[in-house]
Design a protein around this motif. Sequence first.
Motif, PDB file in Angstrom:
ATOM      1  N   LYS A  90       0.835  -1.188   0.000  1.00 60.37           N
ATOM      2  CA  LYS A  90       0.000   0.000   0.000  1.00 60.37           C
ATOM      3  C   LYS A  90       0.881   1.254   0.000  1.00 60.37           C
ATOM      4  CE  LYS A  90      -3.858  -2.123   2.511  1.00 60.37           C
ATOM      5  NZ  LYS A  90      -4.712  -2.043   3.723  1.00 60.37           N
ATOM      6  N   GLY A  91       0.375   2.268  -0.691  1.00 60.05           N
ATOM      7  CA  GLY A  91       1.117   3.524  -0.720  1.00 60.05           C
ATOM      8  C   GLY A  91       1.232   4.081  -2.117  1.00 60.05           C
ATOM      9  N   PRO A  92       1.807   5.279  -2.262  1.00 63.42           N
ATOM     10  CA  PRO A  92       1.952   5.904  -3.584  1.00 63.42           C
ATOM     11  C   PRO A  92       2.967   5.174  -4.454  1.00 63.42           C
ATOM     12  CG  PRO A  92       3.131   7.175  -1.933  1.00 63.42           C
ATOM     13  CD  PRO A  92       2.362   6.116  -1.186  1.00 63.42           C
ATOM     14  N   VAL A  93       2.792   5.296  -5.755  1.00 62.21           N
ATOM     15  CA  VAL A  93       3.742   4.683  -6.699  1.00 62.21           C
ATOM     16  C   VAL A  93       5.050   5.455  -6.712  1.00 62.21           C
ATOM     17  CG1 VAL A  93       4.191   4.187  -9.133  1.00 62.21           C
ATOM     18  CG2 VAL A  93       1.943   3.696  -8.140  1.00 62.21           C
ATOM     19  N   ILE A  94       4.940   6.794  -6.763  1.00 61.11           N
ATOM     20  CA  ILE A  94       6.123   7.653  -6.820  1.00 61.11           C
ATOM     21  C   ILE A  94       6.449   8.165  -5.420  1.00 61.11           C
ATOM     22  CG2 ILE A  94       7.112   9.770  -7.754  1.00 61.11           C
ATOM     23  CD1 ILE A  94       6.825   7.602  -9.825  1.00 61.11           C
ATOM     24  N   PHE A 114      12.261  12.454  -7.545  1.00 65.01           N
ATOM     25  CA  PHE A 114      11.224  11.468  -7.858  1.00 65.01           C
ATOM     26  C   PHE A 114      11.853  10.081  -8.004  1.00 65.01           C
ATOM     27  CE2 PHE A 114       9.802  15.482  -9.921  1.00 65.01           C
ATOM     28  CZ  PHE A 114       8.706  15.728  -9.095  1.00 65.01           C
ATOM     29  N   LYS A 115      11.243   9.085  -7.359  1.00 67.38           N
ATOM     30  CA  LYS A 115      11.698   7.704  -7.461  1.00 67.38           C
ATOM     31  C   LYS A 115      10.480   6.789  -7.376  1.00 67.38           C
ATOM     32  CE  LYS A 115      15.350   6.406  -5.223  1.00 67.38           C
ATOM     33  NZ  LYS A 115      16.298   6.077  -4.132  1.00 67.38           N
ATOM     34  N   PHE A 116      10.627   5.569  -7.931  1.00 70.83           N
ATOM     35  CA  PHE A 116       9.624   4.555  -7.643  1.00 70.83           C
ATOM     36  C   PHE A 116       9.787   4.133  -6.184  1.00 70.83           C
ATOM     37  CE2 PHE A 116       9.503   3.390 -12.327  1.00 70.83           C
ATOM     38  CZ  PHE A 116       8.195   3.832 -12.496  1.00 70.83           C
ATOM     39  N   ARG A 117       8.689   4.045  -5.476  1.00 67.97           N
ATOM     40  CA  ARG A 117       8.755   3.665  -4.053  1.00 67.97           C
ATOM     41  C   ARG A 117       9.230   2.220  -3.934  1.00 67.97           C
ATOM     42  NH1 ARG A 117       5.215   1.143  -0.854  1.00 67.97           N
ATOM     43  NH2 ARG A 117       3.603   1.295  -2.449  1.00 67.97           N
ATOM     44  N   SER A 118      10.320   2.027  -3.224  1.00 65.46           N
ATOM     45  CA  SER A 118      10.880   0.682  -3.037  1.00 65.46           C
ATOM     46  C   SER A 118      10.757   0.188  -1.601  1.00 65.46           C
ATOM     47  CB  SER A 118      12.361   0.672  -3.451  1.00 65.46           C
ATOM     48  OG  SER A 118      13.104   1.579  -2.656  1.00 65.46           O
ATOM     49  N   MET A 119      10.216   1.026  -0.700  1.00 67.71           N
ATOM     50  CA  MET A 119      10.062   0.660   0.707  1.00 67.71           C
ATOM     51  C   MET A 119       8.589   0.743   1.110  1.00 67.71           C
ATOM     52  SD  MET A 119      13.260   2.441   2.698  1.00 67.71           S
ATOM     53  CE  MET A 119      14.948   1.958   2.383  1.00 67.71           C
ATOM     54  N   PHE A 120       8.277   0.123   2.226  1.00 68.78           N
ATOM     55  CA  PHE A 120       6.944   0.237   2.784  1.00 68.78           C
ATOM     56  C   PHE A 120       6.708   1.669   3.260  1.00 68.78           C
ATOM     57  CE2 PHE A 120       8.007  -4.285   3.373  1.00 68.78           C
ATOM     58  CZ  PHE A 120       6.900  -4.870   2.772  1.00 68.78           C
ATOM     59  N   VAL A 121       5.446   2.074   3.289  1.00 72.74           N
ATOM     60  CA  VAL A 121       5.087   3.402   3.775  1.00 72.74           C
ATOM     61  C   VAL A 121       5.519   3.557   5.235  1.00 72.74           C
ATOM     62  CG1 VAL A 121       3.171   4.983   4.229  1.00 72.74           C
ATOM     63  CG2 VAL A 121       3.165   3.587   2.157  1.00 72.74           C
ATOM     64  N   ASP A 122       5.930   4.768   5.597  1.00 72.29           N
ATOM     65  CA  ASP A 122       6.397   5.075   6.957  1.00 72.29           C
ATOM     66  C   ASP A 122       7.673   4.308   7.311  1.00 72.29           C
ATOM     67  OD1 ASP A 122       4.278   6.810   7.386  1.00 72.29           O
ATOM     68  OD2 ASP A 122       2.992   5.215   8.152  1.00 72.29           O
ATOM     69  N   ALA A 123       8.503   4.078   6.306  1.00 72.23           N
ATOM     70  CA  ALA A 123       9.756   3.353   6.546  1.00 72.23           C
ATOM     71  C   ALA A 123      10.698   4.155   7.433  1.00 72.23           C
ATOM     72  CB  ALA A 123      10.441   3.025   5.223  1.00 72.23           C
ATOM     73  N   GLU A 124      10.516   5.476   7.484  1.00 71.24           N
ATOM     74  CA  GLU A 124      11.389   6.311   8.299  1.00 71.24           C
ATOM     75  C   GLU A 124      10.596   7.049   9.377  1.00 71.24           C
ATOM     76  OE1 GLU A 124      13.574   8.815   5.582  1.00 71.24           O
ATOM     77  OE2 GLU A 124      15.206   7.354   5.474  1.00 71.24           O
ATOM     78  N   LYS A 125       9.607   6.391   9.929  1.00 70.58           N
ATOM     79  CA  LYS A 125       8.787   7.051  10.949  1.00 70.58           C
ATOM     80  C   LYS A 125       9.574   7.365  12.215  1.00 70.58           C
ATOM     81  CE  LYS A 125       6.965   2.556  12.442  1.00 70.58           C
ATOM     82  NZ  LYS A 125       5.722   1.753  12.622  1.00 70.58           N
ATOM     83  N   SER A 142      19.534   2.644   3.881  1.00 71.09           N
ATOM     84  CA  SER A 142      19.144   1.253   3.648  1.00 71.09           C
ATOM     85  C   SER A 142      20.365   0.349   3.581  1.00 71.09           C
ATOM     86  CB  SER A 142      18.354   1.158   2.344  1.00 71.09           C
ATOM     87  OG  SER A 142      19.166   1.542   1.251  1.00 71.09           O
ATOM     88  N   SER A 143      20.115  -0.939   3.722  1.00 70.42           N
ATOM     89  CA  SER A 143      21.180  -1.941   3.637  1.00 70.42           C
ATOM     90  C   SER A 143      20.678  -3.124   2.817  1.00 70.42           C
ATOM     91  CB  SER A 143      21.585  -2.414   5.041  1.00 70.42           C
ATOM     92  OG  SER A 143      20.473  -2.976   5.719  1.00 70.42           O
ATOM     93  N   LYS A 144      21.545  -4.096   2.547  1.00 66.02           N
ATOM     94  CA  LYS A 144      21.195  -5.228   1.695  1.00 66.02           C
ATOM     95  C   LYS A 144      20.014  -6.017   2.242  1.00 66.02           C
ATOM     96  CE  LYS A 144      25.803  -5.920  -0.280  1.00 66.02           C
ATOM     97  NZ  LYS A 144      26.957  -6.842  -0.413  1.00 66.02           N
ATOM     98  N   MET A 145      19.981  -6.242   3.541  1.00 67.88           N
ATOM     99  CA  MET A 145      18.935  -7.052   4.168  1.00 67.88           C
ATOM    100  C   MET A 145      17.903  -6.190   4.886  1.00 67.88           C
ATOM    101  SD  MET A 145      20.047  -9.827   3.065  1.00 67.88           S
ATOM    102  CE  MET A 145      18.791 -10.871   3.811  1.00 67.88           C
ATOM    103  N   ASP A 146      17.722  -4.962   4.417  1.00 64.50           N
ATOM    104  CA  ASP A 146      16.808  -4.038   5.071  1.00 64.50           C
ATOM    105  C   ASP A 146      15.374  -4.548   4.965  1.00 64.50           C
ATOM    106  OD1 ASP A 146      15.403  -1.793   6.008  1.00 64.50           O
ATOM    107  OD2 ASP A 146      16.901  -0.420   5.171  1.00 64.50           O
ATOM    108  N   ALA A 147      14.717  -4.755   6.101  1.00 70.37           N
ATOM    109  CA  ALA A 147      13.346  -5.277   6.134  1.00 70.37           C
ATOM    110  C   ALA A 147      12.334  -4.256   5.640  1.00 70.37           C
ATOM    111  CB  ALA A 147      12.997  -5.715   7.560  1.00 70.37           C
ATOM    112  N   ARG A 148      12.728  -2.996   5.514  1.00 67.75           N
ATOM    113  CA  ARG A 148      11.801  -1.958   5.064  1.00 67.75           C
ATOM    114  C   ARG A 148      11.582  -2.016   3.553  1.00 67.75           C
ATOM    115  NH1 ARG A 148      14.618   3.349   6.612  1.00 67.75           N
ATOM    116  NH2 ARG A 148      16.344   2.162   5.687  1.00 67.75           N
ATOM    117  N   ILE A 149      12.453  -2.710   2.826  1.00 71.45           N
ATOM    118  CA  ILE A 149      12.375  -2.777   1.372  1.00 71.45           C
ATOM    119  C   ILE A 149      11.373  -3.857   0.965  1.00 71.45           C
ATOM    120  CG2 ILE A 149      13.663  -3.131  -0.757  1.00 71.45           C
ATOM    121  CD1 ILE A 149      16.182  -2.291   0.698  1.00 71.45           C
ATOM    122  N   THR A 150      10.471  -3.522   0.040  1.00 69.29           N
ATOM    123  CA  THR A 150       9.498  -4.490  -0.458  1.00 69.29           C
ATOM    124  C   THR A 150      10.187  -5.511  -1.362  1.00 69.29           C
ATOM    125  OG1 THR A 150       8.948  -3.190  -2.427  1.00 69.29           O
ATOM    126  CG2 THR A 150       7.721  -2.705  -0.398  1.00 69.29           C
TER     127      THR A 150
END
Length: 474
Positions: free
Chosen positions: A318-322, A338-349, A355-363
């Motif tokens: 869920k969340g915006p595309v851009i 502008f970027k394609f969203r690659s993380m879950f919403v509120d990834a930096e709440k 980010s890192s290689k095994m970052d759980a915030r990345i979809t």
Amino acid sequence: MHLNSKKKKAIRQLVFLDYTTAVLAWFTFWVYRQNLLTKIPYFDTLHKFQPRDYINTFIIIPAGWLFLYLLSGTYFDLYRKSRLNEVNRTLISCIIGSTVLSIVVFANDTSDYSYFINAATHYLFIHTLYVLVFRLLILNHVKNNLVRGKVGFNTLIIGGNKQAINIYKQLLDNPKALGNLFLGFIYSNKENGNGMSEYLPQLGHLSQLEEIIDKHHIEEVIVAVDSSEHHLLENILTRLCYHPVVVKVLPDYYDIISGSVKTSNVYDAILIHIHPELMPDWQRVCKRAIDITFSAVALIILSPFLLFSAIMVKLSSKGPVIFTQQRIGLYGRPFRIFKFRSMFVDAEKTGPALSSKMDARITKWGRIMRKWRIDELPQFINIIIGNMSLVGPRPERKHYIDIISDQHAHYKYLHKVKPGLTSWGMVQFGYAENVEEMIARMKYDLLYIENCSLALDVKIILYTLIVIFQGRGK
């Protein structure tokens, strides 16, 4: 008088004269060309002037020349141009333009090779003669405006020592005036000086440097500090990176011996010139033209894939595309990336986090995009707008810039150029996972700034494509 209005007027005059010379040169040559082909007396050929000749003479041919002059950097910083350099630039432009025009327009007039050589040579001579005459007239007019003080560059001196006073007097008494309009000075690190206040008003303190530049519309800064104050030089130059001003630094003997001081004006004060633009004029124009053309073509060709990626982003979570975020660009100015969203919403709440290689915030789809740099593709829009370039240091957030600048003040040098979609540092490191990697990547971006050129841009783009096709993004 402030330089900007005079500068714009002089450029408009030059464009008009270039258009006029292109029309006159082509019409003169057209008459000569008809005489060569038909052997009819010159003025008897005028009845052959057809509608298409009007279009060529008054629209197509002049437009082509103006475009070539624009690419060559003719219409930049007219009040700072060297007349000798402009003659060289004009000769090169005329040779290139005349050769192309000869091949495209009248190479098929006849199969006689000597005719083509004769016609091309005459057109080159006619056009070059007209252009040089008119350009030298306007360049002399510009130079006279500087010498007579009708226009000038708002200038600030940093330093109040005897050397600063000597530099001020030398520039003021220069018989070949450089156009400096001295508004005042600031002491480098002292409240009381050694006599500069007798010549110029003190505009404030070094801590107010940025405010003084903005308030007084400063265009040139002369830094004249004592040898004992050279530790201040890096700090001053770093702070000036955020302003498009010409900086002139008083050199020591090492600077002169190492070749840092370049000048051909025998009356000029001995100063190191640091211009805000790092590339020659023609390379800057070509770089911008390449940026716009490449980005527009990429967006058109990749539009089906961009649509597919947008759908996948929407389906991944869920969340915006851009995803948009504020980044810092040229001269420290903020812009929205502008970027394609690659993380879950509120990834930096909880706050900014790299980010890192095994970052759980990345979809799941985000991980694929980051591996192949797909998430960066919407930045072609930033490039077309003008916030970014194809090649340049990676744009970062102010949060991390402040952290790094506390340890390495020269990080701000990266903002002397537009940030890029790719860079030397990105080829080496990709996405940085921590501040230490950002600092390590900075070394390559600083090298790019010191060596930036179109050739280096092409090399970096090619290496970036290799990284992408090998899937070495992260």
